[in-house]
Design an enzyme around this catalytic site. Structure first.
Site, PDB file in Angstrom:
ATOM      1  N   ASP A 118      48.613  44.609  46.464  1.00 25.61           N
ATOM      2  CA  ASP A 118      48.459  43.448  47.340  1.00 25.61           C
ATOM      3  C   ASP A 118      48.789  43.890  48.760  1.00 25.61           C
ATOM      4  O   ASP A 118      49.628  44.777  48.960  1.00 25.61           O
ATOM      5  CB  ASP A 118      49.384  42.317  46.907  1.00 25.61           C
ATOM      6  N   ASP A 140      42.081  38.546  44.693  1.00 23.53           N
ATOM      7  CA  ASP A 140      42.712  37.231  44.597  1.00 23.53           C
ATOM      8  C   ASP A 140      41.903  36.175  45.350  1.00 23.53           C
ATOM      9  O   ASP A 140      41.741  35.043  44.878  1.00 23.53           O
ATOM     10  CB  ASP A 140      44.135  37.286  45.156  1.00 23.53           C
TER      11      ASP A 140
END
Length: 164
Positions: A118, A140
């Site tokens: 991330d 995401d």
């Protein structure tokens, strides 16, 4: 292009864009060495290794937990692919393709790194306090966009034809 073709293309584009962004940030930009990179007053690039699922839930670093998460994701991708193959509307099929591509992208991270890469962090400062959103990635974003499109279709889309 058929709805299935559009959904498949959405999955492939999502997967490639997600993996390319992560590879570039890790290996070319070297985000790990740079630390937090301020892009705008409200957006930073920061490397975070997510060993859990969405929004960092179910944080487990044991190998058994990681394998269980991979198995659940694999089953979900198969179920979504079956749904996508049976879908007749372009919106639903593309939405499912976005979700599948995002799930595969994060799954590849888990296989290669043992965690999901991330890197995007939105934040706001109010009264001297900083409020952060969860750190996320392009996979995401695709998953959230796909779910939003499915919700839109379920509430506002063209109603399904009724059987006689």
């Amino acid at each position: 292009m058929t709805p299935l073709g559009a959904g498949t293309l959405a999955a492939i584009v999502t997967l490639v864009a997600d993996q390319a962004s992560k590879l570039w940030l890790l290996n070319v930009f070297d985000l790990a060495r740079r630390g937090v990179v301020r892009v705008t007053p409200f957006f930073d690039l920061v490397l975070a290794w997510n060993i859990g699922i969405s929004f960092g839930w179910l944080q487990h670093d044991s190998q058994a937990a990681q394998l269980a998460l991979m198995a659940v994701k694999a089953l979900a991708v198969v179920a979504l692919a079956i749904w996508m193959a049976r879908s007749h509307t372009r919106l639903v099929t593309v939405a499912l393709g976005l979700i599948i591509g995002g799930a595969l992208g994060n799954g590849i991270d888990r296989l290669i790194h043992g965690a999901v890469v991330d890197f995007a962090l939105f934040h706001i400062e109010i009264g001297g306090n900083t409020y952060n959103w969860y750190v996320f990635n392009l996979a995401d974003v695709a998953i959230v966009a796909g779910v939003a499109a499915l919700l839109y279709d379920s509430f506002l889309g063209v109603p399904a034809a009724k059987a006689p």
